[in-house]
Design a protein around this motif. Structure first.
Motif, PDB file in Angstrom:
ATOM      1  N   ARG A  15      -3.356  49.311  58.536  1.00  0.00           N
ATOM      2  CA  ARG A  15      -4.028  50.392  57.820  1.00  0.00           C
ATOM      3  C   ARG A  15      -5.049  49.826  56.844  1.00  0.00           C
ATOM      4  N   GLY A  16      -4.698  48.727  56.171  1.00  0.00           N
ATOM      5  CA  GLY A  16      -5.545  48.189  55.104  1.00  0.00           C
ATOM      6  C   GLY A  16      -5.138  48.793  53.776  1.00  0.00           C
ATOM      7  N   ASP A  17      -5.541  48.127  52.719  1.00  0.00           N
ATOM      8  CA  ASP A  17      -5.239  48.603  51.372  1.00  0.00           C
ATOM      9  C   ASP A  17      -6.347  49.537  50.897  1.00  0.00           C
ATOM     10  N   LYS A  69       4.902  52.829  65.321  1.00  0.00           N
ATOM     11  CA  LYS A  69       3.849  51.877  65.741  1.00  0.00           C
ATOM     12  C   LYS A  69       4.240  51.196  67.058  1.00  0.00           C
ATOM     13  N   HIS A  72      -7.842  40.775  62.592  1.00  0.00           N
ATOM     14  CA  HIS A  72      -7.170  41.936  62.021  1.00  0.00           C
ATOM     15  C   HIS A  72      -8.132  43.123  62.102  1.00  0.00           C
ATOM     16  N   TYR A 127       7.406  44.949  56.577  1.00  0.00           N
ATOM     17  CA  TYR A 127       7.739  44.493  55.228  1.00  0.00           C
ATOM     18  C   TYR A 127       9.247  44.409  55.047  1.00  0.00           C
ATOM     19  N   ASP A 164      10.267  53.940  55.971  1.00  0.00           N
ATOM     20  CA  ASP A 164       9.413  52.848  56.423  1.00  0.00           C
ATOM     21  C   ASP A 164       9.756  52.447  57.872  1.00  0.00           C
ATOM     22  N   TYR A 170      -3.157  56.129  59.108  1.00  0.00           N
ATOM     23  CA  TYR A 170      -2.008  55.234  59.330  1.00  0.00           C
ATOM     24  C   TYR A 170      -2.278  54.307  60.507  1.00  0.00           C
ATOM     25  N   ALA A 171      -1.676  53.114  60.420  1.00  0.00           N
ATOM     26  CA  ALA A 171      -1.876  52.107  61.472  1.00  0.00           C
ATOM     27  C   ALA A 171      -1.424  52.619  62.842  1.00  0.00           C
ATOM     28  N   TYR A 191      -9.254  40.726  57.838  1.00  0.00           N
ATOM     29  CA  TYR A 191     -10.457  41.568  57.733  1.00  0.00           C
ATOM     30  C   TYR A 191     -10.509  42.133  56.323  1.00  0.00           C
ATOM     31  N   HIS A 236       7.509  48.516  52.460  1.00  0.00           N
ATOM     32  CA  HIS A 236       6.120  48.714  52.037  1.00  0.00           C
ATOM     33  C   HIS A 236       6.138  49.438  50.693  1.00  0.00           C
ATOM     34  N   TYR A 247       8.382  54.848  60.523  1.00  0.00           N
ATOM     35  CA  TYR A 247       6.959  54.671  60.848  1.00  0.00           C
ATOM     36  C   TYR A 247       6.691  53.328  61.536  1.00  0.00           C
ATOM     37  N   TYR A 251       0.768  31.824  55.929  1.00  0.00           N
ATOM     38  CA  TYR A 251      -0.406  32.372  55.228  1.00  0.00           C
ATOM     39  C   TYR A 251      -1.078  31.222  54.497  1.00  0.00           C
TER      40      TYR A 251
HETATM   41  P1  FAD Z   1       1.045  51.556  57.898  1.00  0.00           P
HETATM   42  O1  FAD Z   1       1.917  51.073  58.978  1.00  0.00           O
HETATM   43  O2  FAD Z   1       0.072  52.640  58.215  1.00  0.00           O
HETATM   44  O3  FAD Z   1       1.981  52.022  56.686  1.00  0.00           O
HETATM   45  C1  FAD Z   1       1.409  52.296  55.401  1.00  0.00           C
HETATM   46  C2  FAD Z   1       2.380  53.165  54.609  1.00  0.00           C
HETATM   47  O4  FAD Z   1       2.374  54.496  55.131  1.00  0.00           O
HETATM   48  C3  FAD Z   1       3.835  52.710  54.648  1.00  0.00           C
HETATM   49  O5  FAD Z   1       4.415  53.015  53.396  1.00  0.00           O
HETATM   50  C4  FAD Z   1       4.453  53.559  55.747  1.00  0.00           C
HETATM   51  O6  FAD Z   1       5.852  53.750  55.557  1.00  0.00           O
HETATM   52  C5  FAD Z   1       3.687  54.873  55.588  1.00  0.00           C
HETATM   53  N1  FAD Z   1       3.454  55.595  56.845  1.00  0.00           N
HETATM   54  C6  FAD Z   1       3.123  55.052  58.032  1.00  0.00           C
HETATM   55  N2  FAD Z   1       2.915  56.032  58.944  1.00  0.00           N
HETATM   56  C7  FAD Z   1       3.095  57.210  58.305  1.00  0.00           C
HETATM   57  C8  FAD Z   1       3.005  58.597  58.701  1.00  0.00           C
HETATM   58  N3  FAD Z   1       2.674  58.933  59.956  1.00  0.00           N
HETATM   59  N4  FAD Z   1       3.239  59.550  57.760  1.00  0.00           N
HETATM   60  C9  FAD Z   1       3.569  59.219  56.484  1.00  0.00           C
HETATM   61  N5  FAD Z   1       3.686  57.923  56.060  1.00  0.00           N
HETATM   62  C10 FAD Z   1       3.434  56.940  56.957  1.00  0.00           C
HETATM   63  N6  FAD Z   1      -4.916  44.117  54.603  1.00  0.00           N
HETATM   64  C11 FAD Z   1      -6.245  43.984  54.782  1.00  0.00           C
HETATM   65  O7  FAD Z   1      -7.018  44.702  54.154  1.00  0.00           O
HETATM   66  N7  FAD Z   1      -6.744  43.067  55.655  1.00  0.00           N
HETATM   67  C12 FAD Z   1      -5.961  42.248  56.390  1.00  0.00           C
HETATM   68  O8  FAD Z   1      -6.448  41.432  57.174  1.00  0.00           O
HETATM   69  C13 FAD Z   1      -4.545  42.355  56.220  1.00  0.00           C
HETATM   70  N8  FAD Z   1      -3.688  41.581  56.933  1.00  0.00           N
HETATM   71  C14 FAD Z   1      -2.325  41.749  56.790  1.00  0.00           C
HETATM   72  C15 FAD Z   1      -1.459  40.988  57.596  1.00  0.00           C
HETATM   73  C16 FAD Z   1      -0.074  41.140  57.469  1.00  0.00           C
HETATM   74  C17 FAD Z   1       0.843  40.317  58.351  1.00  0.00           C
HETATM   75  C18 FAD Z   1       0.452  42.060  56.523  1.00  0.00           C
HETATM   76  C19 FAD Z   1       1.942  42.200  56.371  1.00  0.00           C
HETATM   77  C20 FAD Z   1      -0.407  42.818  55.739  1.00  0.00           C
HETATM   78  C21 FAD Z   1      -1.796  42.687  55.865  1.00  0.00           C
HETATM   79  N9  FAD Z   1      -2.687  43.456  55.117  1.00  0.00           N
HETATM   80  C22 FAD Z   1      -4.054  43.326  55.293  1.00  0.00           C
HETATM   81  C23 FAD Z   1      -2.196  44.412  54.119  1.00  0.00           C
HETATM   82  C24 FAD Z   1      -1.981  45.825  54.723  1.00  0.00           C
HETATM   83  O9  FAD Z   1      -3.201  46.371  55.114  1.00  0.00           O
HETATM   84  C25 FAD Z   1      -1.317  46.675  53.645  1.00  0.00           C
HETATM   85  O10 FAD Z   1      -0.025  46.221  53.394  1.00  0.00           O
HETATM   86  C26 FAD Z   1      -1.368  48.177  53.837  1.00  0.00           C
HETATM   87  O11 FAD Z   1      -1.023  48.776  52.585  1.00  0.00           O
HETATM   88  C27 FAD Z   1      -0.392  48.718  54.884  1.00  0.00           C
HETATM   89  O12 FAD Z   1      -0.786  48.408  56.149  1.00  0.00           O
HETATM   90  P2  FAD Z   1       0.142  48.784  57.427  1.00  0.00           P
HETATM   91  O13 FAD Z   1      -0.629  48.488  58.623  1.00  0.00           O
HETATM   92  O14 FAD Z   1       1.480  48.196  57.271  1.00  0.00           O
HETATM   93  O15 FAD Z   1       0.198  50.393  57.213  1.00  0.00           O
END
Ligand code: FAD
Length: 319
Positions: A126-128, A201, A96, A181, A194, A145-146, A52, A185, A197, A303
């Motif tokens: 979460r997305g970038d 999830k 996604h 990761y 990391d 956060y995711a 996405y 991350h 968190y 990928y």
């Molecule tokens: P999270 O799990 O939310 O973590 C993000 C960061 O916040 C981490 O550093 C974590 O340690 C920290 N964190 C988590 N929870 C908390 C909390 N409660 N308090 C403080 N810190 C916290 N991106 C897209 O835009 N589109 C896609 O389709 C896409 N597909 C992907 C598929 C895969 C398999 C992977 C590995 C990545 C993908 N990404 C995609 C990239 C992803 O969105 C990024 O890596 C993003 O920066 C982190 O997403 P996450 O879901 O891991 O985040």
């Protein structure tokens, strides 16, 4: 259609082949994407992930010389592609679903659409940050956060929607995947944080993990060991990508915050052209895949990044 977790269970210890595809740039033909998937059907992927892509902020030069700021999505179509994959290939799509760019209510509507389409899987992320920004900002009434988004999907699976209706709410039944990761991350201060968190999830309801790509299997093995020690018991599917150009030696580590092993760097640097680098990339990926299969991983998730021919070559050697 079925859940990723069911596919893993049914495989009964055999490693599954799966792929991730990216929607075409807006205005491009869907046929090219489907033609790219077609040769990979030989390896019977039980599911295909569709990424996405959130909105981006870009500046456009107008004919009168002024600069206009626009918000656009360069690669829309995730849900439509999922539907096309179901109909053309009879394979389970895994859309996604992002926190970024969505309010909670918009997420709920998105999930309802997926549910109505008969899609049983989501990869929750979460997305970038929205380009060109470098920090992630949730929308007002969105999620930071995711893990929060996992909770919303898990709630819907229990029939708990955001606002109560005047009638019993139909539960959804999504299998929930999340990202992780092996090399940490990039925003996390350390591995331990990391892990905390990632565990959150899973505790909120995620059923399985897909990893970021890596080029050193030891990173994956160490990561899985630490997950198990931390009480994370769900399947952890390794993500792989065959390197396909010499430039990717710099680009992939920068984009995905990973390290390439020295032997691999040397082998790619010795290549005289991209054709040779592509061959080295395929051979490295085959070696990685074989070792992972031998170690009993639940799946190998490739990928594609818009190209499938090198993945066909890798898969032919492994599956
Ligand atoms: P999270 O799990 O939310 O973590 C993000 C960061 O916040 C981490 O550093 C974590 O340690 C920290 N964190 C988590 N929870 C908390 C909390 N409660 N308090 C403080 N810190 C916290 N991106 C897209 O835009 N589109 C896609 O389709 C896409 N597909 C992907 C598929 C895969 C398999 C992977 C590995 C990545 C993908 N990404 C995609 C990239 C992803 O969105 C990024 O890596 C993003 O920066 C982190 O997403 P996450 O879901 O891991 O985040």
């Amino acid at each position: 259609m079925a859940k990723v977790s069911d596919h893993i269970r049914k495989a009964n210890g055999k490693t599954i082949f799966s792929i991730e595809v990216i929607p075409p740039i807006k205005g491009d033909n869907l046929k090219n994407l489907l033609d790219n998937i077609e040769p990979l059907m030989e390896f019977k992927p039980p599911f295909i992930d569709v990424t996405y892509h959130r909105e981006e902020y870009i500046e456009r030069l107008e004919p009168d010389g002024t600069i206009k700021k626009i918000i656009t999505r360069k690669r829309p179509g995730t849900v439509g592609i999922c539907s096309a994959i179901m109909h053309k290939f009879g394979v389970d799509p895994v859309p996604h679903v992002l926190c970024g760019g969505f309010t909670r209510d918009e997420t709920e509507d998105f999930l309802i659409d997926l549910h109505y389409l008969g899609i049983d899987n989501v990869l929750v992320l979460r997305g970038d940050p929205a380009k060109p920004f470098d920090t992630f900002k949730p929308k007002t009434n969105g999620y930071a956060y995711a893990s929060e988004l996992v909770e919303q999907v898990a709630n819907m699976n229990r029939g708990v929607y955001l606002h109560e209706g005047s009638h019993a709410m139909t539960p959804s039944d999504f299998c929930i995947g999340v990202a992780a990761y092996p090399e940490k991350h990039f925003e996390a201060v350390d591995h331990e944080t990391d892990f905390t968190y990632l565990k959150l999830k899973i505790d909120k309801g995620a059923d399985y993990i897909v990893t970021q790509m890596f080029f050193d299997n030891q990173k994956y093995f160490d990561f899985v060991k630490r997950c198990r020690e931390a009480g994370i018991t769900v399947p952890i599917i390794p993500g792989l990508k065959p390197l396909s150009t010499r430039k990717q030696l710099q680009v992939l580590p920068r984009l995905f915050h990973l390290e390439m092993p020295d032997d691999f760097i040397k082998a790619v640097e010795a290549c005289e052209n991209d054709g040779q680098a592509r061959q080295v990339g395929i051979e490295w990926c085959v070696q990685q895949g074989r070792e992972l299969v031998k170690a009993g991983v639940p799946g190998l998730h490739f990928y594609t990044m818009g190209k499938s021919d090198n993945i066909v070559k890798v898969a032919q050697e492994i599956f």
